[in-house]
Design an enzyme around this catalytic site. Sequence first.
Site, short mmCIF file in Angstrom:
data_model
loop_
_atom_site.label_atom_id
_atom_site.label_comp_id
_atom_site.label_asym_id
_atom_site.label_seq_id
_atom_site.Cartn_x
_atom_site.Cartn_y
_atom_site.Cartn_z
CD GLU A 190 -7.53 29.28 -10.34
OE1 GLU A 190 -7.31 29.30 -9.12
OE2 GLU A 190 -7.20 30.20 -11.12
NE ARG A 221 4.11 -3.50 6.44
CZ ARG A 221 5.22 -3.67 7.14
NH1 ARG A 221 6.26 -4.33 6.60
NH2 ARG A 221 5.32 -3.21 8.36
CD GLN A 238 -14.83 -5.18 8.65
OE1 GLN A 238 -14.94 -4.82 9.83
NE2 GLN A 238 -15.67 -6.03 8.08
#
Length: 392
Positions: free
Chosen positions: A246, A272, A283
């Site tokens: 798991e 955008r 940056q």
Amino acid sequence: MNFEFDADSEEMRAMVVAFAQRELVGRKDAARTAFDPGDFRRRWRLAGAQGLVGGAVPLEYGGSGLDAVTSSVVMEALGYGTEDTGFAFSVAAHLFASLMPIVEFGTEEQKREWLPALCSGERIAAHGITEPEAGSDALNLRTRAERKGDEYVLQGSKCFTTNAPVADAFVVQAATEPNGGFFGLTAFIVEAGTPGLSVGPVYDKVGLRGSPTADVHFDGCVVPARQMLGAEGSGASVFSASMKWERVCLFAIYLGAMRRILESTIEYAGERAQFGSPIGGFQAVSHRIVDMTLRLESARLLLYKAAWGLARGSQDEIAPALAKLAVSEAAVQLGLDAVQVRGGLGMVEGEAETFLRDALPSRVFSGTSEIQKNNIARALGLGNSRRPRRRR
């Protein structure tokens, strides 16, 4: 060292991605509405027919015989292909926490009785160990199993049980020797509908809402001794073995989901515009996305290193714990970064905020981040009593 998958694994990865994108699309309002067992079963049967719910199980019992590395490839592809991370989580919990213990500890009769239907998608399994008073302290369970002739009588409750509301079979840990420590637990396969077994209402969770979770109660639940998984007192070994699978293969789902969110974040940053330029050129944004990439790639390397060891029978305790810790922490931070890059849009319903909610539980289930650090420290020998080194 070879960091590329072979042609068969790459083909399998592409097939699983395409299948998940086409067939495992949950309802658009699933994250906001009540759990729909009918739709869950529909997708589960499709995943079973594709070989996803039993991939690591040997061929002779209905699985695909995949090793830990290839299983991780499949789970990563599943996490990438479906936006319902909760459903993918349920598939992985079924396979690695429930089926693999039967594979590794079950008798030949148990394997042939239970595994084929659990691999085909006809039936669903759940693993019950966590209790209200025994989460991280898994050896001190209050659920009891008392032997009476050829039967055991189970009394107690489990909580946070993944797949419990839809499970047809439960792998259950109970104390056969109270206060017996590592050798005091025993595992059982319990069929749903057994008198004395009942399941509580579905949890309303912050994330992984596509994965049904509930409490399980045992009130004088009688289980035949032939349904004991492994020997009496070997329950802790059964649990430890399942956790290796798991903590490695299940968390590959998050690698795929992180990749999907990273790609969409890069796309968003390129589209955008603010102050006349795409925000990806700023940056502050570009460095955040670079950090997202760094976390994903670092966690991915740790996970596949652990999978490589698991596939070769390694008994290393550090690699699976490091992989689980790295992936879960990276997932949460990547989700936060994805929301931050989107600004106000990250605050409303959408893939970024949904992924962040799905990532939050990853730091808790399969052993919290703190427990993983404890396990790693113990494996490193930290805290052990040692004679001080003599100064020279």
